[in-house]
Design an enzyme around this catalytic site. Structure first.
Site, PDB file in Angstrom:
ATOM      1  N   LYS A   1       0.858  -1.197   0.000  1.00  0.00           N
ATOM      2  CA  LYS A   1       0.000   0.000   0.000  1.00  0.00           C
ATOM      3  C   LYS A   1       0.892   1.243   0.000  1.00  0.00           C
ATOM      4  O   LYS A   1       1.778   1.386   0.856  1.00  0.00           O
ATOM      5  CB  LYS A   1      -0.890  -0.044   1.247  1.00  0.00           C
TER       6      LYS A   1
HETATM    7  O1  G3P Z   1      -9.057   2.057   4.209  1.00  0.00           O
HETATM    8  C1  G3P Z   1      -8.965   3.396   4.594  1.00  0.00           C
HETATM    9  C2  G3P Z   1      -9.675   3.591   5.842  1.00  0.00           C
HETATM   10  O2  G3P Z   1      -9.028   2.883   6.857  1.00  0.00           O
HETATM   11  C3  G3P Z   1      -9.939   4.955   6.284  1.00  0.00           C
HETATM   12  O3  G3P Z   1     -11.108   4.856   6.993  1.00  0.00           O
HETATM   13  O4  G3P Z   1     -12.787   5.500   8.607  1.00  0.00           O
HETATM   14  O5  G3P Z   1     -10.368   6.161   8.943  1.00  0.00           O
HETATM   15  O6  G3P Z   1     -11.746   7.241   7.176  1.00  0.00           O
HETATM   16  P1  G3P Z   1     -11.531   6.008   7.982  1.00  0.00           P
END
Ligand code: G3P
Length: 218
Positions: free
Chosen positions: A87
């Site tokens: 990633k």
């Molecule tokens: O895969 C990306 C993700 O982990 C971000 O999620 O909820 O932190 O915006 P969030």
């Protein structure tokens, strides 16, 4: 649409895998830190443990932000297990590293994507997956789903092989709407997957069936 779970928590990964619908796992440094994992050796060991819990792809994010550092870290991560997808952040050196890994046959997931232009660049660089963060766009009053639609159109126009991995999914309606648009993958918390199960008419209907079945005297 593939279902990935967005967590580094082994119990949640196992629970989603046991449901029989899990296609992979995505992690990021924040999710790893949330599990309290520290030190390079422990982090690498944790990625290996995640790979043992699931059959599909496991995204492991580099911490370096320069090309050489990303290549070194990414190669180390990719060597852990064939399930690992490197990633990379959507910055200039991340795009260069993406092209480098694509040429070497190492799979990548370009993350922190917030615009169609960034997704186009990732595809041009040969990314396996591109991760638009729809929840974080919604958070700032911008339509995250619209970005998924734009990327879908661009990738279809040119038959790019890069898969759209809708990330920062927060709830079940995000999952359903991504499926309607034609996102290739969604990654979300366990609750966003389990939420798909729920309907009050299913619960009341089953209760009635079970009540009526009592007369069968089995
Ligand atoms: O895969 C990306 C993700 O982990 C971000 O999620 O909820 O932190 O915006 P969030």
């Amino acid at each position: 649409m593939k279902f990935f779970i967005d967590t580094a928590n082994l119990d949640q990964i196992k629970e989603a895998q046991a449901l029989g619908v899990l296609d992979g796992v995505t992690t990021n440094p924040s999710l790893m830190a949330k599990e309290g994992i520290t030190g390079k050796a422990n982090i690498l060991k944790h990625y290996e443990a995640i790979c043992e819990c699931v059959d599909g792809d496991v995204s492991a994010e580099v911490i370096a932000t320069d090309f050489e550092g990303m290549v070194k870290e990414g190669e180390e991560l990719a060597a852990l297990n064939p399930q690992i997808v490197v990633k990379l952040p959507m910055i200039a050196d991340g795009v260069k590293a993406c092209k480098y890994f694509a040429d070497k046959g190492i799979r990548t997931n370009v993350t922190l994507v917030f615009s169609a232009g960034q997704a186009l660049l990732a595809a041009k660089a040969g990314a396996t997956y591109v991760s638009p963060f729809l929840g974080r766009l919604d958070d700032i009053s911008t339509d995250g789903l619209n970005l998924i639609e734009e990327i879908r159109q661009i990738y279809d126009n040119y038959d790019f092989n890069t898969q759209i991995l809708a990330a920062s999914i927060r709830h079940t309606m995000h999952v359903i709407n991504c499926a309607k648009i034609g996102s290739d993958v969604m990654t979300g918390p366990l609750s966003s997957i389990e939420g798909l199960l729920k309907h009050p008419l299913t619960d009341s209907g089953l209760a009635k069936f079970l009540e009526d079945a009592k007369s069968f005297d089995l």
